[in-house]
Design a protein around this motif. Structure first.
Motif, PDB file in Angstrom:
ATOM      1  N   PRO A  15      54.910  30.458  11.822  1.00 59.48           N
ATOM      2  CA  PRO A  15      53.834  30.692  10.826  1.00 59.48           C
ATOM      3  C   PRO A  15      53.436  32.775  10.964  1.00 59.48           C
ATOM      4  O   PRO A  15      52.344  32.911  10.228  1.00 59.48           O
ATOM      5  CB  PRO A  15      52.638  30.453  12.245  1.00 59.48           C
ATOM      6  CG  PRO A  15      53.461  30.033  13.697  1.00 59.48           C
ATOM      7  CD  PRO A  15      55.358  29.812  12.616  1.00 59.48           C
ATOM      8  N   ASP A  16      54.093  33.421  11.421  1.00 59.87           N
ATOM      9  CA  ASP A  16      53.873  34.502  11.760  1.00 59.87           C
ATOM     10  C   ASP A  16      55.354  35.942  11.011  1.00 59.87           C
ATOM     11  O   ASP A  16      55.792  35.881  12.289  1.00 59.87           O
ATOM     12  CB  ASP A  16      52.860  35.261  12.450  1.00 59.87           C
ATOM     13  CG  ASP A  16      52.366  36.275  12.032  1.00 59.87           C
ATOM     14  OD1 ASP A  16      52.619  37.268  11.741  1.00 59.87           O
ATOM     15  OD2 ASP A  16      51.881  37.261  13.164  1.00 59.87           O
ATOM     16  N   ILE A  17      55.216  36.205   9.927  1.00 59.00           N
ATOM     17  CA  ILE A  17      56.369  36.721  10.101  1.00 59.00           C
ATOM     18  C   ILE A  17      56.230  38.134  10.612  1.00 59.00           C
ATOM     19  O   ILE A  17      57.488  38.849  11.163  1.00 59.00           O
ATOM     20  CB  ILE A  17      57.253  37.015   8.633  1.00 59.00           C
ATOM     21  CG1 ILE A  17      58.877  36.743   8.730  1.00 59.00           C
ATOM     22  CG2 ILE A  17      56.148  37.605   8.141  1.00 59.00           C
ATOM     23  CD1 ILE A  17      58.859  36.755   7.374  1.00 59.00           C
ATOM     24  N   MET A  24      62.719  36.396  15.364  1.00 60.50           N
ATOM     25  CA  MET A  24      63.546  36.366  16.019  1.00 60.50           C
ATOM     26  C   MET A  24      64.107  34.783  15.834  1.00 60.50           C
ATOM     27  O   MET A  24      65.375  34.182  15.772  1.00 60.50           O
ATOM     28  CB  MET A  24      63.314  35.901  17.922  1.00 60.50           C
ATOM     29  CG  MET A  24      64.324  35.558  18.730  1.00 60.50           C
ATOM     30  SD  MET A  24      65.945  36.848  18.500  1.00 60.50           S
ATOM     31  CE  MET A  24      65.921  38.214  19.034  1.00 60.50           C
ATOM     32  N   LEU A  25      62.954  33.720  15.320  1.00 61.13           N
ATOM     33  CA  LEU A  25      63.592  32.590  15.934  1.00 61.13           C
ATOM     34  C   LEU A  25      64.387  32.288  14.226  1.00 61.13           C
ATOM     35  O   LEU A  25      65.384  31.447  14.174  1.00 61.13           O
ATOM     36  CB  LEU A  25      62.055  31.605  15.833  1.00 61.13           C
ATOM     37  CG  LEU A  25      62.624  29.819  14.923  1.00 61.13           C
ATOM     38  CD1 LEU A  25      63.288  29.083  15.980  1.00 61.13           C
ATOM     39  CD2 LEU A  25      60.676  29.506  15.528  1.00 61.13           C
ATOM     40  N   ALA A  26      63.914  32.976  12.512  1.00 63.87           N
ATOM     41  CA  ALA A  26      64.332  33.127  11.868  1.00 63.87           C
ATOM     42  C   ALA A  26      65.271  32.956  11.866  1.00 63.87           C
ATOM     43  O   ALA A  26      66.333  32.399  11.300  1.00 63.87           O
ATOM     44  CB  ALA A  26      63.344  33.836  10.795  1.00 63.87           C
ATOM     45  N   LYS A  27      66.100  34.000  12.492  1.00 65.27           N
ATOM     46  CA  LYS A  27      67.511  35.117  12.152  1.00 65.27           C
ATOM     47  C   LYS A  27      68.412  34.025  13.058  1.00 65.27           C
ATOM     48  O   LYS A  27      69.557  33.642  12.626  1.00 65.27           O
ATOM     49  CB  LYS A  27      67.058  36.507  13.339  1.00 65.27           C
ATOM     50  CG  LYS A  27      68.944  37.073  13.681  1.00 65.27           C
ATOM     51  CD  LYS A  27      68.951  37.232  14.481  1.00 65.27           C
ATOM     52  CE  LYS A  27      70.279  38.141  14.235  1.00 65.27           C
ATOM     53  NZ  LYS A  27      70.918  37.272  14.379  1.00 65.27           N
ATOM     54  N   GLU A  28      67.834  33.580  14.094  1.00 67.59           N
ATOM     55  CA  GLU A  28      69.018  32.347  14.918  1.00 67.59           C
ATOM     56  C   GLU A  28      69.446  31.245  14.233  1.00 67.59           C
ATOM     57  O   GLU A  28      70.740  31.130  13.554  1.00 67.59           O
ATOM     58  CB  GLU A  28      68.396  32.109  16.432  1.00 67.59           C
ATOM     59  CG  GLU A  28      68.743  33.454  16.931  1.00 67.59           C
ATOM     60  CD  GLU A  28      69.716  33.972  17.542  1.00 67.59           C
ATOM     61  OE1 GLU A  28      70.656  33.307  17.209  1.00 67.59           O
ATOM     62  OE2 GLU A  28      70.132  34.429  18.153  1.00 67.59           O
ATOM     63  N   VAL A  29      68.137  30.946  13.645  1.00 67.20           N
ATOM     64  CA  VAL A  29      68.373  29.409  12.539  1.00 67.20           C
ATOM     65  C   VAL A  29      68.757  29.149  10.974  1.00 67.20           C
ATOM     66  O   VAL A  29      70.412  29.280  11.260  1.00 67.20           O
ATOM     67  CB  VAL A  29      66.696  28.661  12.028  1.00 67.20           C
ATOM     68  CG1 VAL A  29      67.164  27.754  10.458  1.00 67.20           C
ATOM     69  CG2 VAL A  29      66.198  28.251  13.206  1.00 67.20           C
ATOM     70  N   GLU A  30      68.644  31.067  11.021  1.00 70.06           N
ATOM     71  CA  GLU A  30      69.635  31.251   9.533  1.00 70.06           C
ATOM     72  C   GLU A  30      71.154  31.442  10.527  1.00 70.06           C
ATOM     73  O   GLU A  30      72.438  30.743   9.695  1.00 70.06           O
ATOM     74  CB  GLU A  30      69.270  32.874   8.647  1.00 70.06           C
ATOM     75  CG  GLU A  30      69.374  32.593   6.734  1.00 70.06           C
ATOM     76  CD  GLU A  30      70.454  33.264   7.057  1.00 70.06           C
ATOM     77  OE1 GLU A  30      71.592  33.089   5.962  1.00 70.06           O
ATOM     78  OE2 GLU A  30      71.490  34.009   7.955  1.00 70.06           O
ATOM     79  N   MET A  40      69.273  28.217   4.745  1.00 68.17           N
ATOM     80  CA  MET A  40      67.773  28.093   5.101  1.00 68.17           C
ATOM     81  C   MET A  40      66.572  28.474   4.439  1.00 68.17           C
ATOM     82  O   MET A  40      67.212  29.782   3.475  1.00 68.17           O
ATOM     83  CB  MET A  40      67.841  28.774   6.020  1.00 68.17           C
ATOM     84  CG  MET A  40      66.003  28.862   6.980  1.00 68.17           C
ATOM     85  SD  MET A  40      66.328  29.773   8.161  1.00 68.17           S
ATOM     86  CE  MET A  40      65.732  31.829   7.383  1.00 68.17           C
ATOM     87  N   ILE A  41      66.091  28.242   3.562  1.00 66.99           N
ATOM     88  CA  ILE A  41      64.671  28.841   2.986  1.00 66.99           C
ATOM     89  C   ILE A  41      63.363  29.275   4.067  1.00 66.99           C
ATOM     90  O   ILE A  41      63.335  28.371   4.417  1.00 66.99           O
ATOM     91  CB  ILE A  41      64.320  27.467   1.760  1.00 66.99           C
ATOM     92  CG1 ILE A  41      65.332  27.542   0.681  1.00 66.99           C
ATOM     93  CG2 ILE A  41      63.088  28.129   0.734  1.00 66.99           C
ATOM     94  CD1 ILE A  41      64.532  26.457  -0.426  1.00 66.99           C
ATOM     95  N   LEU A  42      62.848  30.137   4.002  1.00 67.76           N
ATOM     96  CA  LEU A  42      61.890  30.521   4.973  1.00 67.76           C
ATOM     97  C   LEU A  42      60.911  30.603   4.348  1.00 67.76           C
ATOM     98  O   LEU A  42      60.871  30.485   2.832  1.00 67.76           O
ATOM     99  CB  LEU A  42      62.302  31.707   5.370  1.00 67.76           C
ATOM    100  CG  LEU A  42      61.535  32.487   6.737  1.00 67.76           C
ATOM    101  CD1 LEU A  42      61.294  31.857   7.671  1.00 67.76           C
ATOM    102  CD2 LEU A  42      61.607  34.340   6.812  1.00 67.76           C
ATOM    103  N   LYS A 245      67.886  30.323  20.982  1.00 67.43           N
ATOM    104  CA  LYS A 245      68.573  28.817  21.909  1.00 67.43           C
ATOM    105  C   LYS A 245      68.193  27.130  21.415  1.00 67.43           C
ATOM    106  O   LYS A 245      68.699  26.749  20.485  1.00 67.43           O
ATOM    107  CB  LYS A 245      69.268  28.998  22.815  1.00 67.43           C
ATOM    108  CG  LYS A 245      69.899  28.023  23.600  1.00 67.43           C
ATOM    109  CD  LYS A 245      70.491  27.641  24.582  1.00 67.43           C
ATOM    110  CE  LYS A 245      70.985  26.790  25.724  1.00 67.43           C
ATOM    111  NZ  LYS A 245      70.966  26.107  27.002  1.00 67.43           N
ATOM    112  N   ALA A 246      66.399  27.258  21.333  1.00 66.94           N
ATOM    113  CA  ALA A 246      65.691  26.145  20.746  1.00 66.94           C
ATOM    114  C   ALA A 246      66.218  26.045  18.985  1.00 66.94           C
ATOM    115  O   ALA A 246      66.198  25.183  18.865  1.00 66.94           O
ATOM    116  CB  ALA A 246      64.529  27.045  21.193  1.00 66.94           C
TER     117      ALA A 246
END
Ligand code: RIB
Length: 284
Positions: A15-17, A24-30, A40-42, A245-246
């Motif tokens: 929702p909000d970069i 942090m979520l995006a970094k870990e997912v990537e 990953m496409i953000l 982690k999630a």
């Protein structure tokens, strides 16, 4: 052939970069995608449901194999159903993260919000506070409701009567914290619990402008533990969410699921943790 060729690509909707909780979520997912040889496409949706829908069209046109989905905060159950249907039309497997609905056949990687709300509130109560103002997130989100239930659980456990006039409904942005304090300033309170760190930053600024000292006059607790929270002049007491982690677990789940839906194990609910810093102290 009838067999769809894999692109080994996942879409991530956040929702909000600007909020480093989601960076942090995006970094870990990537990172986790990279480790597995995936991409990953953000997609940053600006916290607007209609852009969730637009991005799912885009991701489908790019033939992603799956989606990790964090809802916009204007999403209601009906609006979520629209997203769900669209994903089904495109036959796109997905897992929700952080902001979720407890629905059958919907996979989710979640962090216990009721527990987080409870831990924050009980910490303040243990310091002698009983008039605890609360700046919530948007109430249509289940995770916001769960945090508020945790707040009420703690009050009830310690025999403190819930007072609706101490509640302000914010927006998970800094402005919500500023407006919350402006609205609540007529009320008597010795502590503030903001449902995320950005709103705690806004509350911090507004309290300072009112010449209130943190923590001597008002104790302040946030939620998330984003990178800047310990860098404030008065480091922020907050609830740390294991969002990285999630994110990793969500990636592993969805990749396994794409491979074989019957063998993928659901992601267990993770627990948040109280991080005590200097913004809270014993009531004087
Ligand atoms: O900071 C954004 C907030 O919205 C977080 O607390 C997160 O859990 C989310 O739902």
């Amino acid at each position: 052939s009838l067999v769809k060729k894999k692109t080994k690509t996942l879409g991530l909707l956040i929702p909000d970069i600007r909020n480093s909780f989601f960076s942090m979520l995006a970094k870990e997912v990537e990172d986790e995608c990279h480790k597995m040889g995936w991409t990953m496409i953000l997609c940053n949706t600006g916290d607007q449901h209609h852009r969730d829908l637009e991005y799912i069209d885009v991701l489908a046109s790019k033939n992603v194999d799956g989606v990790i989905y964090c809802m916009a905060s204007d999403t209601t159950l009906e609006k979520f159903q629209e997203v769900h249907e669209l994903l089904q039309i495109y036959k796109l497997p997905f897992i929700m993260i952080d902001r979720t609905y407890d629905l059958k056949n919907v996979h989710a990687a979640k962090i216990d919000n009721r527990l987080g709300g409870f831990l924050a509130t009980e910490h303040l109560i243990s310091l002698g506070h009983s008039k605890i103002a609360c700046i919530t997130g948007p109430m249509n989100l289940m995770d916001t409701q769960a945090r508020l239930s945790g707040y009420k659980d703690a009050l009830e456990k310690h025999g403190i009567v819930f007072d609706q006039s101490l509640i302000y409904h914010g927006n998970y942005q800094m402005s919500g914290g500023v407006h919350g304090i402006t609205e609540l300033k007529q009320q008597e309170f010795t502590a503030v619990f903001a449902f995320n760190d950005l709103m705690a930053f806004g509350a911090y600024k507004a309290l300072k402008q009112m010449k209130k000292k943190i923590p001597e006059d008002v104790s302040l607790v946030g939620y998330d533990d984003i990178v800047f929270s310990e860098m404030l002049e008065v480091p922020l007491t907050t609830i740390r969410q294991p969002i990285g982690k999630a994110g990793k677990l969500a990636v592993r789940f969805i990749i396994e699921y794409i491979d074989d839906p019957s063998s993928a194990e659901e992601v267990p609910m993770l627990s948040p943790k109280l991080i005590k810093r200097d913004s809270t102290m014993k009531r004087k």
